[in-house]
Write an enzyme that holds these catalytic residues in place. Structure first.
Site, PDB file in Angstrom:
ATOM      1  N   PHE A   1     -25.362  -2.132  46.040  1.00  0.00           N
ATOM      2  CA  PHE A   1     -24.928  -2.511  44.994  1.00  0.00           C
ATOM      3  C   PHE A   1     -23.573  -3.184  45.318  1.00  0.00           C
ATOM      4  CE2 PHE A   1     -22.243  -0.828  41.106  1.00  0.00           C
ATOM      5  CZ  PHE A   1     -22.398  -2.024  40.498  1.00  0.00           C
TER       6      PHE A   1
ATOM      7  N   LEU B   1     -30.852  -0.402  54.955  1.00  0.00           N
ATOM      8  CA  LEU B   1     -31.891  -0.324  53.913  1.00  0.00           C
ATOM      9  C   LEU B   1     -32.969   0.772  53.516  1.00  0.00           C
ATOM     10  CD1 LEU B   1     -33.406  -3.813  55.373  1.00  0.00           C
ATOM     11  CD2 LEU B   1     -31.582  -3.372  53.735  1.00  0.00           C
TER      12      LEU B   1
ATOM     13  N   ILE C   1     -25.552   3.647  60.469  1.00  0.00           N
ATOM     14  CA  ILE C   1     -24.162   3.716  60.905  1.00  0.00           C
ATOM     15  C   ILE C   1     -24.011   5.004  61.870  1.00  0.00           C
ATOM     16  CG2 ILE C   1     -22.865   2.383  59.123  1.00  0.00           C
ATOM     17  CD1 ILE C   1     -22.209   5.015  57.771  1.00  0.00           C
TER      18      ILE C   1
ATOM     19  N   PHE D   1     -18.968   0.373  53.413  1.00  0.00           N
ATOM     20  CA  PHE D   1     -19.767   0.854  52.118  1.00  0.00           C
ATOM     21  C   PHE D   1     -20.857   1.794  52.088  1.00  0.00           C
ATOM     22  CE2 PHE D   1     -17.800  -3.325  51.075  1.00  0.00           C
ATOM     23  CZ  PHE D   1     -17.330  -3.244  49.626  1.00  0.00           C
TER      24      PHE D   1
ATOM     25  N   THR E   1     -14.009   6.942  46.747  1.00  0.00           N
ATOM     26  CA  THR E   1     -14.071   7.099  45.113  1.00  0.00           C
ATOM     27  C   THR E   1     -13.297   8.162  44.350  1.00  0.00           C
ATOM     28  OG1 THR E   1     -16.164   8.279  43.763  1.00  0.00           O
ATOM     29  CG2 THR E   1     -15.766   9.171  46.107  1.00  0.00           C
ATOM     30  N   ASP E   2     -13.128   7.926  43.007  1.00  0.00           N
ATOM     31  CA  ASP E   2     -12.260   8.672  42.359  1.00  0.00           C
ATOM     32  C   ASP E   2     -12.772  10.208  42.378  1.00  0.00           C
ATOM     33  OD1 ASP E   2     -14.515   8.431  40.953  1.00  0.00           O
ATOM     34  OD2 ASP E   2     -13.220   7.782  39.067  1.00  0.00           O
ATOM     35  N   GLU E   3     -14.175  10.274  42.886  1.00  0.00           N
ATOM     36  CA  GLU E   3     -14.594  11.925  42.704  1.00  0.00           C
ATOM     37  C   GLU E   3     -14.044  12.943  43.760  1.00  0.00           C
ATOM     38  OE1 GLU E   3     -18.695  12.258  42.302  1.00  0.00           O
ATOM     39  OE2 GLU E   3     -18.985  10.417  41.043  1.00  0.00           O
TER      40      GLU E   3
ATOM     41  N   TYR F   1     -21.750  15.137  47.320  1.00  0.00           N
ATOM     42  CA  TYR F   1     -21.603  13.770  47.531  1.00  0.00           C
ATOM     43  C   TYR F   1     -20.084  13.707  47.669  1.00  0.00           C
ATOM     44  CZ  TYR F   1     -20.136   9.171  46.011  1.00  0.00           C
ATOM     45  OH  TYR F   1     -19.350   8.082  45.941  1.00  0.00           O
TER      46      TYR F   1
ATOM     47  N   LYS G   1     -17.699  12.529  50.563  1.00  0.00           N
ATOM     48  CA  LYS G   1     -16.636  11.368  50.760  1.00  0.00           C
ATOM     49  C   LYS G   1     -15.282  11.820  50.969  1.00  0.00           C
ATOM     50  CE  LYS G   1     -17.647   7.574  49.805  1.00  0.00           C
ATOM     51  NZ  LYS G   1     -18.172   6.300  50.577  1.00  0.00           N
TER      52      LYS G   1
ATOM     53  N   VAL H   1     -28.850  11.921  28.194  1.00  0.00           N
ATOM     54  CA  VAL H   1     -27.493  12.094  28.229  1.00  0.00           C
ATOM     55  C   VAL H   1     -27.317  13.777  28.513  1.00  0.00           C
ATOM     56  CG1 VAL H   1     -25.260  12.408  26.729  1.00  0.00           C
ATOM     57  CG2 VAL H   1     -27.002  10.506  26.400  1.00  0.00           C
TER      58      VAL H   1
ATOM     59  N   ARG I   1     -15.353   8.960  32.025  1.00  0.00           N
ATOM     60  CA  ARG I   1     -15.537   8.148  33.164  1.00  0.00           C
ATOM     61  C   ARG I   1     -14.837   6.621  32.946  1.00  0.00           C
ATOM     62  NH1 ARG I   1     -17.183  12.127  34.829  1.00  0.00           N
ATOM     63  NH2 ARG I   1     -18.582  12.799  36.208  1.00  0.00           N
TER      64      ARG I   1
ATOM     65  N   ASN J   1     -18.981   9.391  27.980  1.00  0.00           N
ATOM     66  CA  ASN J   1     -20.342   8.866  28.340  1.00  0.00           C
ATOM     67  C   ASN J   1     -21.012   8.511  27.016  1.00  0.00           C
ATOM     68  OD1 ASN J   1     -20.175   8.848  31.026  1.00  0.00           O
ATOM     69  ND2 ASN J   1     -21.075  10.759  31.008  1.00  0.00           N
TER      70      ASN J   1
END
Ligand code: NAD
Ligand code: DAU
Length: 345
Positions: A12, A36, A63, A84, A128-130, A153, A157, A209, A217, A252
């Site tokens: 993305f 991919l 990678i 990325f 990421t902000d996470e 995740y 990161k 939701v 966010r 959200n």
């Protein structure tokens, strides 16, 4: 920066960045290096191939595979690596963290080694902000705040960020890190909340939701994130991290209301469901440091969400085939047995 390796460039943000870079820097040659996975798609780059053919190459590779990475860096005489490539979805990391540790941590290490062995190439890590974890009260995360990731995740990161920093301190690698808030825009795999909800609504499927929907966010437009990253690569100080976002987070539920409003779809599509395990309630970035480089976002979060709705509405031929196959299996696994909740208001 002349010969740039963009890992994860078929995903993305990567494919948007490749286009942005080729448009904005006529002197650059871009080599996309991508495994991919389910999220990486060559069709995301189809127009790049036809418009910028002479300044663009694609290599199908992992990678984590040091020999193919090093061979590619040599063959294309790479001077800059922008990473990325990652497993990126929090819900998938909860189901199966293995690929996250391999790609996001070990893969980043392989790229850092390739950059070091080749004579300390310029290296930019897309983070990421996470990594800051859930943010309490009115605080906004600054780049010097402690990293406190809470999902597999974000832990992966954050580990990668630490390796990137270690390669700067230990080997003098010229690195920068950007820590971006939630991106929205064209070509986002429809597992992520905004494209998931748009494509559900377009198919008259309820929007699941998580919990009460009061999580906060900062939904930024992907091309704003891309322009910030290019500026950081060009003007950022080595060894530094930069937060990237609008600095304007929303709940959200507000995001869902904007999205339904743009689609002219009924609020009755909203369905509260059992929350994500360990769900971070609020992210919030102080973006003063990247703004001090001269960057400003062109879209506020509401405009970003509305523009994204329009893209998905106009590009069914991109997302409809994706929502079959692997996606449907994943959807059934995550949402199939999820309890629905009664939420007041
Ligand atoms: P994405 O899932 O759409 O794309 C990831 C890409 O990486 C895919 O093309 C995939 O094929 C490739 N990839 C995965 N494993 C690989 C491997 N082992 N070797 C080579 N390629 C591999 O992700 P995205 O949303 O475009 O995110 C890109 C980067 O930006 C990630 O590092 C992510 O952590 C970070 N980020 C994302 C957001 C967001 O909101 N999406 C926000 C901040 C930071
Ligand atoms: O903050 C940056 C991060 O944004 C990136 O680093 C990640 O790669 C990207 O996936 C994204 O992570 P989030 O967990 O914030 O994104 P997601 O789209 O999965 O969820 C956004 C919010 O929406 C979050 O509070 C969870 C909620 N949500 C998500 C899904 C998929 C729902 O309420 N329902 C859903 O079905």
């Amino acid at each position: 920066m002349k010969n740039i390796l963009v890992t994860g460039g078929a995903g993305f943000i990567g494919c948007n960045f490749v286009r942005f870079l080729l448009r904005n820097d006529p002197g650059v040659h871009v080599t996309v290096y991508d495994k991919l996975t389910y999220a990486g798609r060559l069709e995301n780059l189809a127009d790049v191939e036809s418009r910028f053919g002479a300044r663009y190459a694609f290599v199908h590779g992992d990678i984590c595979d040091a020999s193919t990475v090093e061979e590619t860096v040599g063959r294309y005489d790479i001077d800059t690596i922008v990473n990325f490539a990652a497993e990126t979805h929090v819900d998938r990391s909860i189901l199966d963290p293995d690929a996250f540790v391999r790609t996001d941590v070990f893969g980043t290490y392989v790229l850092l080694e390739a950059a070091r062995k080749r004579g300390n190439l310029r290296f930019h890590q897309v983070s990421t902000d996470e990594v800051y974890g859930h943010i309490e009260g009115d605080h906004r995360s600054g780049e010097g705040d402690p990293l406190a990731p809470r999902s597999p995740y974000s832990a992966s990161k954050a580990s990668a960020d630490l390796f990137v920093n270690a390669y700067h301190v230990t080997y003098g690698l010229p690195v920068t890190i950007s820590r971006g808030a939630n991106n929205v825009g064209p070509y986002q795999y429809p597992e992520k909340v905004v494209p998931l909800f748009i494509t559900n609504a377009l198919s008259s499927i309820p929007l699941p939701v998580y919990g009460d929907g009061q999580q906060m966010r900062d939904y930024q437009y992907v091309l704003d994130h891309c322009s910030a990253m290019l500026l950081i690569i060009q003007e950022g100080s080595f060894g530094e991290a930069y937060n990237v976002g609008t600095g304007r987070e929303m709940t959200n539920l507000s995001m869902v209301e904007i999205l339904l409003d743009e689609l002219k779809a009924p609020r009755s599509l909203i369905q509260h469901v059992e929350d994500r395990e360990g769900h971070d309630r609020r992210y919030s970035l102080d973006v003063g440091k990247v703004m001090a480089l001269g960057w400003e976002p062109e879209h506020d979060p509401e405009e970003a969400i509305r523009a994204t709705v329009r893209w998905y509405r106009d590009n069914e031929s991109w997302w409809k085939p994706i929502r079959g196959g692997e996606f449907q299996e994943y959807y059934d696994q995550v949402y199939g047995d999820r309890k629905t909740l009664e939420v007041d208001g």
